[in-house]
Design a protein around this motif. Structure first.
Motif, PDB file in Angstrom:
ATOM      1  N   GLY A   7       0.818  -1.206   0.000  1.00 22.21           N
ATOM      2  CA  GLY A   7       0.000   0.000   0.000  1.00 22.21           C
ATOM      3  C   GLY A   7       0.850   1.254   0.000  1.00 22.21           C
ATOM      4  N   ASN A  10       2.078   1.808  -3.432  1.00 21.21           N
ATOM      5  CA  ASN A  10       0.988   2.336  -4.241  1.00 21.21           C
ATOM      6  C   ASN A  10       0.814   3.832  -3.983  1.00 21.21           C
ATOM      7  N   GLN A  14       1.055   7.122  -6.462  1.00 19.77           N
ATOM      8  CA  GLN A  14      -0.026   8.104  -6.555  1.00 19.77           C
ATOM      9  C   GLN A  14       0.481   9.519  -6.317  1.00 19.77           C
TER      10      GLN A  14
END
Length: 85
Positions: A7, A10, A14
């Motif tokens: 996460g 990720n 982003q």
């Protein structure tokens, strides 16, 4: 995804895309670019929380230092939240 480290990866991607979008929008319309700044701040806040969760549940946070690590990570997260807001 249920892996905090995945996460975090990720979220880093982003943040990169959001910052690139801000840079591109800045050239065209500064107001539009400024409208993306709260999104970048929110995703940065999410990355801090994600890191704190990963730290607390990793071996260093849970077993190594125990309560002291939990207290420091919690205080660190609260300070970051206060600075962001």
């Amino acid at each position: 995804m249920q892996s905090p480290i995945a996460g975090l990866g990720n979220i880093i991607v982003q943040i990169g895309f959001i910052l690139a979008a801000i840079a591109q929008a800045w050239r065209v319309d500064k107001t539009a670019a400024l409208c993306l700044v709260p999104l970048a701040a929110w995703v940065a806040f999410a990355s801090v929380l994600n890191f704190a969760i990963w730290f607390l549940y990793s071996g260093a946070g849970a077993e190594g230092i125990g309560f002291l690590a939990f207290t420091r990570a919690t205080l660190w997260t609260v300070q970051i939240c206060w600075v962001i807001s």
